[in-house]
Design a protein around this motif. Structure first.
Motif, PDB file in Angstrom:
ATOM      1  N   LEU A 135      46.875  42.456  54.000  1.00 46.60           N
ATOM      2  CA  LEU A 135      46.618  43.052  52.693  1.00 46.60           C
ATOM      3  C   LEU A 135      45.625  44.189  52.896  1.00 46.60           C
ATOM      4  O   LEU A 135      44.434  43.958  53.132  1.00 46.60           O
ATOM      5  CB  LEU A 135      46.076  42.013  51.717  1.00 46.60           C
ATOM      6  N   ASN A 136      46.136  45.406  52.840  1.00 48.83           N
ATOM      7  CA  ASN A 136      45.394  46.619  53.164  1.00 48.83           C
ATOM      8  C   ASN A 136      44.890  47.256  51.860  1.00 48.83           C
ATOM      9  O   ASN A 136      45.683  47.774  51.078  1.00 48.83           O
ATOM     10  CB  ASN A 136      46.334  47.560  53.930  1.00 48.83           C
ATOM     11  N   THR A 137      43.579  47.204  51.632  1.00 49.73           N
ATOM     12  CA  THR A 137      42.964  47.729  50.402  1.00 49.73           C
ATOM     13  C   THR A 137      43.835  47.426  49.172  1.00 49.73           C
ATOM     14  O   THR A 137      44.281  48.343  48.481  1.00 49.73           O
ATOM     15  CB  THR A 137      42.694  49.252  50.499  1.00 49.73           C
ATOM     16  N   PRO A 138      44.114  46.152  48.879  1.00 44.50           N
ATOM     17  CA  PRO A 138      45.064  45.845  47.813  1.00 44.50           C
ATOM     18  C   PRO A 138      44.611  46.257  46.422  1.00 44.50           C
ATOM     19  O   PRO A 138      45.448  46.451  45.538  1.00 44.50           O
ATOM     20  CB  PRO A 138      45.233  44.325  47.911  1.00 44.50           C
ATOM     21  N   GLY A 139      43.309  46.436  46.195  1.00 47.44           N
ATOM     22  CA  GLY A 139      42.860  47.105  44.999  1.00 47.44           C
ATOM     23  C   GLY A 139      42.726  46.279  43.737  1.00 47.44           C
ATOM     24  O   GLY A 139      43.614  45.548  43.348  1.00 47.44           O
ATOM     25  N   ASN A 140      41.589  46.396  43.095  1.00 50.16           N
ATOM     26  CA  ASN A 140      41.319  45.843  41.767  1.00 50.16           C
ATOM     27  C   ASN A 140      41.707  44.378  41.642  1.00 50.16           C
ATOM     28  O   ASN A 140      42.413  43.974  40.715  1.00 50.16           O
ATOM     29  CB  ASN A 140      42.014  46.662  40.672  1.00 50.16           C
ATOM     30  N   ILE A 141      41.234  43.579  42.573  1.00 49.45           N
ATOM     31  CA  ILE A 141      41.482  42.135  42.530  1.00 49.45           C
ATOM     32  C   ILE A 141      40.896  41.532  41.254  1.00 49.45           C
ATOM     33  O   ILE A 141      41.438  40.579  40.691  1.00 49.45           O
ATOM     34  CB  ILE A 141      40.856  41.455  43.769  1.00 49.45           C
ATOM     35  N   ALA A 142      39.797  42.122  40.771  1.00 47.59           N
ATOM     36  CA  ALA A 142      39.124  41.598  39.586  1.00 47.59           C
ATOM     37  C   ALA A 142      39.756  42.079  38.283  1.00 47.59           C
ATOM     38  O   ALA A 142      39.277  41.735  37.198  1.00 47.59           O
ATOM     39  CB  ALA A 142      37.649  41.982  39.616  1.00 47.59           C
ATOM     40  N   ASN A 143      40.821  42.889  38.384  1.00 53.15           N
ATOM     41  CA  ASN A 143      41.545  43.362  37.193  1.00 53.15           C
ATOM     42  C   ASN A 143      40.620  44.069  36.197  1.00 53.15           C
ATOM     43  O   ASN A 143      40.663  43.821  34.988  1.00 53.15           O
ATOM     44  CB  ASN A 143      42.261  42.185  36.512  1.00 53.15           C
ATOM     45  N   LYS A 144      39.786  44.971  36.716  1.00 54.59           N
ATOM     46  CA  LYS A 144      38.829  45.686  35.876  1.00 54.59           C
ATOM     47  C   LYS A 144      39.544  46.743  35.028  1.00 54.59           C
ATOM     48  O   LYS A 144      40.275  47.584  35.565  1.00 54.59           O
ATOM     49  CB  LYS A 144      37.778  46.376  36.754  1.00 54.59           C
TER      50      LYS A 144
END
Length: 292
Positions: A135-144
């Motif tokens: 998982l390469n910089t999958p981004g916004n895991i926190a759903n901001k």
């Protein structure tokens, strides 16, 4: 591993690599695919609004160890643009359909940004098709919400007005060292954004930045905990979509995960830091050891 030579152009990176570029029919979706190398199967997935050239600087190195497949996801690049929302399940089904068409029973998956989201979802719901996962910089895991708004607005601005300036800003968003953004890369992205029907296609992708749509697919331990494949979280110290706190959160949800941080890179470490990106993939996927 020796340092990468200076970048001489996207296709110059493949000048000494035997490869094929063709279109594959995946359930009626004409899908652009590049394949190279021999060895264990490795499939590369790009991010929102992207295309397989996101991996131009890595395919030669990966092809030394793997049978590499990079492709344009449905609604992206030069693949077909059917008018329907490209939610994570749709993108995952397209990946699985491509694997079926190429005769790939299971593979290592490496996804960047949106591609990471798709590969994680696929690993959770189709574990028999996934060997190991990056998982390469999958981004916004926190759903901001603020990250969703920024992603939506910057992407739509570039597609609505695919001028050099607006598209360059969108591409520079991906980089820590923006001097690495070449005219060739900007013009390639402009060509994609200027395709007939692409505005509707990117709107169909950006539904994932709508909290109401996103909630059915959002990163959540309820489904992330179902990923049994050994997983490498490949993060950077300058990712504009999510910091190391989000990497730690995702790592805590995954049953079998380790974290490797690439320094001096933004959202595209595969372009900014190819030697470290390649070494991490070789160590983790081929040798079965944690990158150092």
């Amino acid at each position: 591993m020796s340092p990468s030579p200076a970048h001489i152009g996207i296709w110059g990176e493949l000048s000494d690599v035997e490869h094929e570029l063709r279109f594959v029919d995946v359930a009626g979706v004409r899908t652009r695919v590049l394949r190279a190398g021999a060895g264990p199967e490795l499939i590369l997935l790009h991010g929102t609004g992207g295309h397989l050239e996101a991996y131009a600087r890595d395919i030669a190195g990966l092809a030394a160890d793997f049978r590499v497949t990079a492709y344009d996801m449905v609604g992206h690049g030069w693949s077909d643009l059917p008018d329907r929302p490209y939610t994570i399940d749709v993108l995952s089904d397209h990946l699985l359909g491509l694997m079926d068409e190429l005769g790939i029973d299971s593979a290592h998956l490496s996804g960047e940004s949106l591609g990471g989201w798709v590969t994680a979802w696929t690993a959770a719901y189709h574990p028999d098709r996934v060997e190991r996962l990056v998982l390469n910089t999958p981004g916004n895991i926190a759903n901001k919400p603020e990250v969703m708004v920024r992603m939506r607005e910057s992407t739509l601005a570039a597609v609505r007005d695919p001028s050099d300036a607006t598209v360059r800003r969108r591409v520079e968003f991906l980089f820590h060292d923006t001097s690495m953004v070449t005219d060739e890369l900007v013009n390639l992205r402009r060509a994609v954004y200027s395709r007939p029907g692409f505005l509707r296609a990117i709107e169909n992708t950006l539904v994932l930045q709508d909290p109401e749509v996103r909630k059915d697919f959002a990163w959540d331990p309820a489904w992330v905990g179902g990923v049994t494949a050994p997983t490498l979280l490949l993060w950077t110290d300058h990712d504009p979509t999510g910091g190391l706190d989000e990497a730690a959160l995702l790592q805590s949800w995954l049953p079998d995960a380790r974290l490797h941080v690439i320094e001096g890179a933004g959202h595209w470490p595969q372009w900014e830091k190819p030697p470290e990106f390649l070494r991490a993939h070789r160590d983790f996927l081929l040798l079965g050891k944690d990158p150092v």
